[in-house]
Design a protein around this motif. Structure first.
Motif: not given
Length: 237
Positions: A133-148
């Motif tokens: 879960y923690e690794a996924k949460k960390e990986a989510l940050v650049p994904a959200v930035q790209n979605l923005e």
């Protein structure tokens, strides 16, 4: 009709040219081409590949990457989904255009489609494949930035190309039907409709279009596929 691991399906249109599409049932890259062919109203034969036992024809037509999709038109193969989309648009010009006519707008469409493949898709896939879960949460940050970044490109438009589905929409189409599947499999929110209202509206408009809606993979099959794939990633050494 089925032959070994491959089966064929034809769309009846008035197009006389022989067109074949080598694909799988779930590949988002192959679906880009399926959607484009239906938008254009092009008659084609779909040949479904089992990638664990690739057909001699696929290996013959794409000896470099040995991947789907491959479009075969008049016996000549075209590989790589974005390249195929451009080929379709340039070959069947009398039907709905996928790319803008203006050189600058066309260049921008190519830029954003490449952004989807080089930045957005890998960042989302990284969330799916990370262990824990923690690794996924960390990986989510650049994904959200790209979605923005992608959200900013819609600017109140119905589709990225304007009022009709175009090149960038097809490149991004995987997001409209796969994000919620990924969320259910990994039990983590990837997409917040309140944070991304334009993308949320776009996803609905995209999936509601007849050429798309009628050719989406069954969600239950997608869930099964990605649950098994996720378990494999989580247990890998």
């Amino acid at each position: 009709m089925k032959t070994g691991a491959h089966c064929c399906d034809k769309i009846k249109t008035n197009m006389a040219d022989e067109v074949k599409l080598y694909r799988t049932w779930s590949s988002p890259f192959g679906l880009r081409i399926v959607w484009a062919l239906h938008i254009k109203g092009i008659e084609y034969e779909a040949i479904f590949e089992d990638l664990s036992h690739k057909s001699p024809q696929l290996l013959q037509y794409n000896p470099v990457h040995k991947k789907i999709p491959v479009l075969v038109h008049k016996g000549k193969p075209i590989c790589e989904s974005l390249v195929i989309l451009e080929y379709i648009d340039e070959t069947w010009k009398e039907t709905t255009p996928l790319l803008p006519q203006d050189p600058y707008e066309k260049a921008m469409a190519r830029f954003w489609a490449k952004f989807v493949d080089d930045k957005l898709l890998p960042s989302v896939w990284s969330v799916f494949t990370e262990k824990g879960y923690e690794a996924k949460k960390e990986a989510l940050v650049p994904a959200v930035q790209n979605l923005e970044i992608i959200e900013e490109q819609l600017k109140e438009k119905k589709f990225f190309g304007g009022e009709s589905i175009g090149y960038v929409d097809l490149a991004l189409g995987w997001m409209a039907y796969l994000l919620d599947v990924f969320e259910e499999v990994i039990d983590l929110k990837l997409f917040d409709a309140h944070k991304f209202p334009l993308l949320s509206g776009w996803m609905k408009n995209f999936c509601d279009a007849p050429a798309i809606k009628q050719h989406l993979p069954p969600r239950d099959k997608l869930l099964t596929k990605f649950q098994l794939l996720h378990e494999k990633f989580q247990t890998a050494n």
